[in-house]
Design a protein around this motif. Structure first.
Motif, PDB file in Angstrom:
ATOM      1  N   ASN B 214    -146.265 -24.701  37.131  1.00 12.81           N
ATOM      2  CA  ASN B 214    -144.843 -24.570  36.783  1.00 12.81           C
ATOM      3  C   ASN B 214    -144.355 -23.214  37.278  1.00 12.81           C
ATOM      4  O   ASN B 214    -144.568 -22.189  36.627  1.00 12.81           O
ATOM      5  CB  ASN B 214    -144.630 -24.763  35.283  1.00 12.81           C
ATOM      6  CG  ASN B 214    -144.855 -26.212  34.879  1.00 12.81           C
ATOM      7  OD1 ASN B 214    -143.974 -27.040  35.028  1.00 12.81           O
ATOM      8  ND2 ASN B 214    -146.067 -26.511  34.418  1.00 12.81           N
ATOM      9  N   GLY B 243    -132.169 -27.182  41.335  1.00 18.78           N
ATOM     10  CA  GLY B 243    -132.302 -25.723  41.307  1.00 18.78           C
ATOM     11  C   GLY B 243    -131.013 -24.956  41.521  1.00 18.78           C
ATOM     12  O   GLY B 243    -131.034 -23.755  41.780  1.00 18.78           O
ATOM     13  N   ILE B 245    -128.866 -23.151  40.129  1.00 16.35           N
ATOM     14  CA  ILE B 245    -128.568 -22.324  38.961  1.00 16.35           C
ATOM     15  C   ILE B 245    -127.425 -21.343  39.258  1.00 16.35           C
ATOM     16  O   ILE B 245    -126.837 -20.762  38.353  1.00 16.35           O
ATOM     17  CB  ILE B 245    -129.848 -21.574  38.512  1.00 16.35           C
ATOM     18  CG1 ILE B 245    -129.672 -20.985  37.119  1.00 16.35           C
ATOM     19  CG2 ILE B 245    -130.264 -20.524  39.535  1.00 16.35           C
ATOM     20  CD1 ILE B 245    -129.537 -21.983  36.021  1.00 16.35           C
ATOM     21  N   LEU B 322    -133.019 -21.623  33.030  1.00 15.36           N
ATOM     22  CA  LEU B 322    -134.107 -22.338  33.714  1.00 15.36           C
ATOM     23  C   LEU B 322    -135.341 -22.438  32.812  1.00 15.36           C
ATOM     24  O   LEU B 322    -135.996 -23.475  32.749  1.00 15.36           O
ATOM     25  CB  LEU B 322    -134.490 -21.624  35.011  1.00 15.36           C
ATOM     26  CG  LEU B 322    -133.443 -21.633  36.131  1.00 15.36           C
ATOM     27  CD1 LEU B 322    -133.851 -20.660  37.241  1.00 15.36           C
ATOM     28  CD2 LEU B 322    -133.289 -23.041  36.695  1.00 15.36           C
ATOM     29  N   ASN B 324    -135.489 -22.278  29.483  1.00 18.72           N
ATOM     30  CA  ASN B 324    -135.266 -23.186  28.357  1.00 18.72           C
ATOM     31  C   ASN B 324    -135.434 -24.651  28.771  1.00 18.72           C
ATOM     32  O   ASN B 324    -135.901 -25.466  27.993  1.00 18.72           O
ATOM     33  CB  ASN B 324    -133.864 -22.981  27.774  1.00 18.72           C
ATOM     34  CG  ASN B 324    -133.790 -21.762  26.865  1.00 18.72           C
ATOM     35  OD1 ASN B 324    -134.763 -21.384  26.221  1.00 18.72           O
ATOM     36  ND2 ASN B 324    -132.621 -21.140  26.801  1.00 18.72           N
ATOM     37  N   VAL B 325    -135.059 -24.960  29.991  1.00 18.24           N
ATOM     38  CA  VAL B 325    -135.111 -26.358  30.436  1.00 18.24           C
ATOM     39  C   VAL B 325    -136.476 -26.715  31.038  1.00 18.24           C
ATOM     40  O   VAL B 325    -136.986 -27.809  30.816  1.00 18.24           O
ATOM     41  CB  VAL B 325    -133.983 -26.649  31.461  1.00 18.24           C
ATOM     42  CG1 VAL B 325    -134.151 -28.016  32.100  1.00 18.24           C
ATOM     43  CG2 VAL B 325    -132.624 -26.552  30.776  1.00 18.24           C
ATOM     44  N   LEU B 326    -137.081 -25.774  31.778  1.00 18.71           N
ATOM     45  CA  LEU B 326    -138.260 -26.116  32.586  1.00 18.71           C
ATOM     46  C   LEU B 326    -139.572 -25.486  32.114  1.00 18.71           C
ATOM     47  O   LEU B 326    -140.631 -25.914  32.553  1.00 18.71           O
ATOM     48  CB  LEU B 326    -138.031 -25.701  34.044  1.00 18.71           C
ATOM     49  CG  LEU B 326    -136.908 -26.428  34.772  1.00 18.71           C
ATOM     50  CD1 LEU B 326    -136.499 -25.649  36.020  1.00 18.71           C
ATOM     51  CD2 LEU B 326    -137.338 -27.836  35.166  1.00 18.71           C
ATOM     52  N   ASN B 327    -139.497 -24.454  31.276  1.00 17.76           N
ATOM     53  CA  ASN B 327    -140.695 -23.781  30.760  1.00 17.76           C
ATOM     54  C   ASN B 327    -141.697 -23.431  31.867  1.00 17.76           C
ATOM     55  O   ASN B 327    -142.853 -23.859  31.825  1.00 17.76           O
ATOM     56  CB  ASN B 327    -141.349 -24.658  29.686  1.00 17.76           C
ATOM     57  CG  ASN B 327    -142.516 -24.002  28.948  1.00 17.76           C
ATOM     58  OD1 ASN B 327    -143.421 -24.673  28.474  1.00 17.76           O
ATOM     59  ND2 ASN B 327    -142.542 -22.698  28.859  1.00 17.76           N
ATOM     60  N   ALA B 355    -132.376 -14.581  25.469  1.00 18.95           N
ATOM     61  CA  ALA B 355    -131.686 -15.869  25.630  1.00 18.95           C
ATOM     62  C   ALA B 355    -132.625 -17.070  25.682  1.00 18.95           C
ATOM     63  O   ALA B 355    -132.165 -18.193  25.807  1.00 18.95           O
ATOM     64  CB  ALA B 355    -130.814 -15.830  26.878  1.00 18.95           C
ATOM     65  N   THR B 356    -133.936 -16.837  25.590  1.00 18.03           N
ATOM     66  CA  THR B 356    -134.879 -17.963  25.605  1.00 18.03           C
ATOM     67  C   THR B 356    -135.201 -18.349  24.177  1.00 18.03           C
ATOM     68  O   THR B 356    -135.474 -17.495  23.349  1.00 18.03           O
ATOM     69  CB  THR B 356    -136.177 -17.569  26.339  1.00 18.03           C
ATOM     70  OG1 THR B 356    -135.844 -17.042  27.608  1.00 18.03           O
ATOM     71  CG2 THR B 356    -137.072 -18.777  26.518  1.00 18.03           C
ATOM     72  N   ILE B 357    -135.191 -19.656  23.907  1.00 22.10           N
ATOM     73  CA  ILE B 357    -135.432 -20.105  22.534  1.00 22.10           C
ATOM     74  C   ILE B 357    -136.914 -20.027  22.184  1.00 22.10           C
ATOM     75  O   ILE B 357    -137.272 -19.686  21.052  1.00 22.10           O
ATOM     76  CB  ILE B 357    -134.868 -21.529  22.318  1.00 22.10           C
ATOM     77  CG1 ILE B 357    -135.022 -21.984  20.866  1.00 22.10           C
ATOM     78  CG2 ILE B 357    -135.483 -22.537  23.263  1.00 22.10           C
ATOM     79  CD1 ILE B 357    -134.125 -21.285  19.903  1.00 22.10           C
ATOM     80  N   ALA B 358    -137.801 -20.289  23.146  1.00 20.53           N
ATOM     81  CA  ALA B 358    -139.237 -20.239  22.857  1.00 20.53           C
ATOM     82  C   ALA B 358    -139.670 -18.781  22.696  1.00 20.53           C
ATOM     83  O   ALA B 358    -139.178 -17.901  23.402  1.00 20.53           O
ATOM     84  CB  ALA B 358    -140.032 -20.908  23.971  1.00 20.53           C
ATOM     85  N   GLY B 362    -141.455 -18.372  26.291  1.00 20.41           N
ATOM     86  CA  GLY B 362    -142.271 -19.547  26.596  1.00 20.41           C
ATOM     87  C   GLY B 362    -143.460 -19.223  27.482  1.00 20.41           C
ATOM     88  O   GLY B 362    -143.927 -20.074  28.242  1.00 20.41           O
TER      89      GLY B 362
END
Lengths: 396, 396
Positions: B214, B243, B245, B322, B324-327, B355-358, B362
């Motif tokens: 990834n 891609g 973005i 990116l 948040n969606v693709l990790n 800004a990243t939720i994980a 992540g």
């Protein structure tokens, strides 16, 4: 020698998976058709079908085929011996669904659940009780339970722990371990997955868009999340934290989100945020609140339709971010969004087209899911079947 | 019977691709090692290696292996017979790169190009002239040119037409057809691809992060775009428009973007937008402008470092979308971003984590690419080699 054996087992599993996959798509069909369709030779197919008959995963029918020549004995999937259980936790309650290995529904239950604020311990206890009753019911039908999978609206790591579920207020909950202990059936594997990822899996396998190589399913019943099929496969990412579009910031200094930030899509367009802004009845049952919302929207109540149009605009902007990055062919609106689709879709389409760089939104269509409430538990029953679909026969 | 033959050809190609892939990763190696590593039997490997020796895609060396037993004849890739050509169009000019089938560089040229405002016709003419000279040079080295691939900063459809390249001001340019006609070598296949997709392909094959399942590579030399490897494969999407973005709206009513919208990441953090705000020398050569920018940044000139910190914050927000969606596990900064990484990274990391939720973004790390300027043409040389890497031998 060990390598040789491992390879043989692997090849056998791959071939068995191919035969089962063909049967799932094409049954009823003959052994000859399976051989042609999978590219396997007839002896291999006959041997594999023998194993499947032996385990009651397949059965013969005396149906005849609709073409010239002598009637062939046809094969269909047999659901009489095994089933899996799919569970869902959401702000709208708990769901248990069981499907047998032929895709037949064994049971489907909805429970109000202990409420979003109950915390993980009470929710896991309620879920375990539901799961135990479901196991008993499935076994009473004469079937063995092959596995249990739970969908949760949050980040789930590879160990089945819920790292964060902002909509539920959960953080670092070792859900798989705790649920498995509470169910108390070490012979039945328990797995935990993100609800949106399971939802899109169900759409990809069973919905009208089944097989669509680039497919997204968006839900917002608790948090806002996207399940993603990319280039034909469920997107997984490095640690499994994919599709978290709910925390895209759309409005700087916007309303406070459950994650602690401001102006996230989730704070602007999730079902709970829509309900909070439409000032409706404050029943404790979220299901009744949603039904009331739909009734008021269908009656064109302006306070409701305005909030929905606004939410639709934000959803369209969120979907555009997904479309710009992933270029899906179809985005499905799941859960409450599907039930509210007539009110959301015009604003979604407009915002999507405005915010997508590719012409015509890159060929993307936004549709209401035909599995609004069952996709996650249905995907969970499919996920729990993974060892079998990969060609590993159940041990008895 | 036709099916049988087609299957055999297909199996032969698959096996040949496996052997070549193993050699690319592991050479020098013996036939026995290839058999073990690919799971093919020794007779098959010997037969395939015979074909590869015959085509001068592989050669034998008398190197001995570093373990007990009699020395085996080892195999290495042979680059003496074939090469591919990769081209890149960007605001920084035109690049031509040729690599042979052993990965050796045959030539690498940079041309200032006709300028961003020249329009597609002049750019394609200049590119075709460059390509023709490159073909001549490759042929003079004794190699046959297997294919030419061009990377373009924009949306490229399956026919190789540039649907939109906002940073170049192009729309609906049938680039593949026009370039192929201008090169005038119908025997050499020409393909066109998105620059970022080619860039990440090069990193995935040849960079220090090669094999990272990834992986994202972000560039902003013209527009801002991301190349994406997801779950081990280049992400393609429904029509190939992935891609993008660069057109995520970060600032409502922000500066005007080349796409016609306002506040896009590209309008806030692309190299041209950074250059416009640092008020530097207005040389016509973008390469000199960039060198000047780097010099002023390294000298800690406040007008420059502030603009770069701001751009870094926006880039971090874009990368967070990116992530948040693709990790992804790794996000690489390519092109000018790599050369400016010391000045951008602190702001990027801060904004990304916010800004990243994980948790911990992540598990994502942001790094400067070690192939800042060559990833796109290098990926293009690899893309042009696709038929061979899929196991189809060149026709002579």
């Amino acid at each position: 020698m060990t390598t040789q054996t491992a390879d043989h087992t692997h090849i056998r599993a791959t071939n068995l998976a191919a035969v089962l996959g063909y049967l799932r798509r094409e049954a009823p069909c003959s052994r000859a058709a399976i051989a042609t369709g999978t590219g396997l030779n007839k002896a291999t197919v006959t041997s594999i079908v023998g194993d499947l008959l032996d385990r009651r995963l397949v059965r013969e029918t005396q149906q005849t085929q609709n073409h010239v020549g002598r009637p062939a004995t046809l094969l269909v999937l047999d659901g009489s011996a095994y089933a899996t259980i799919g569970l869902e936790v959401s702000a709208r309650g708990l769901i248990a669904l069981s499907c047998d290995t032929a895709g037949g529904q064994v049971l489907r239950w909805h429970r109000a659940g202990p409420g979003v604020d109950a915390g993980p311990a009470k929710t896991i206890a309620a879920l375990a009780a539901l799961a135990r009753r479901a196991v008993t019911a499935v076994q009473s039908s004469g079937r063995q339970v092959l596995g249990i999978t739970v969908g949760v609206p949050g980040l789930v790591n590879r160990d089945g722990a819920v790292v964060l579920a902002a909509g539920l207020g959960w953080r670092d909950v070792p859900m798989r371990a705790e649920l498995a202990a509470a169910i108390g059936r070490p012979d039945i594997p328990v797995t935990v997955d993100n609800d949106a990822s399971l939802g899109v899996l169900a759409e990809h396998l069973y919905g009208p868009q089944a097989g669509t190589a680039n497919l997204i399913r968006l839900t917002g019943d608790t948090g806002v999340g996207a399940g993603i099929i990319a280039d034909g496969k469920p997107l997984e990412g490095h640690l499994g934290y994919v599709g978290e579009i709910g925390h895209l910031r759309l409005v700087p200094d916007g309303p406070r989100c459950g994650c602690g930030r401001r102006g996230c899509l989730e704070a602007l367009a999730s079902l709970p945020s829509i309900l909070a802004r439409t000032d409706g009845r404050t029943d404790s049952d979220p299901q009744l609140q949603l039904e009331d919302l739909i009734r008021r929207a269908d009656a064109q109540e302006i306070a409701v339709t305005q909030v929905l149009a606004e939410a639709g605009t934000y959803l369209g902007q969120g979907i555009a971010a997904l479309v710009n990055v992933l270029n899906p062919e179809v985005v499905l609106l799941g859960g409450a969004y599907a039930l509210l689709a007539d009110h959301l879709t015009p604003a979604i389409d407009k915002a999507l087209r405005e915010a997508t760089i590719a012409p015509d939104a890159g060929g993307c269509t936004v549709l209401a899911s035909t599995l609004p409430d069952t996709a996650t538990p249905l995907g969970a029953t499919a996920q729990a079947l993974t060892p079998l679909t990969r060609g590993h026969l159940p041990t008895r």
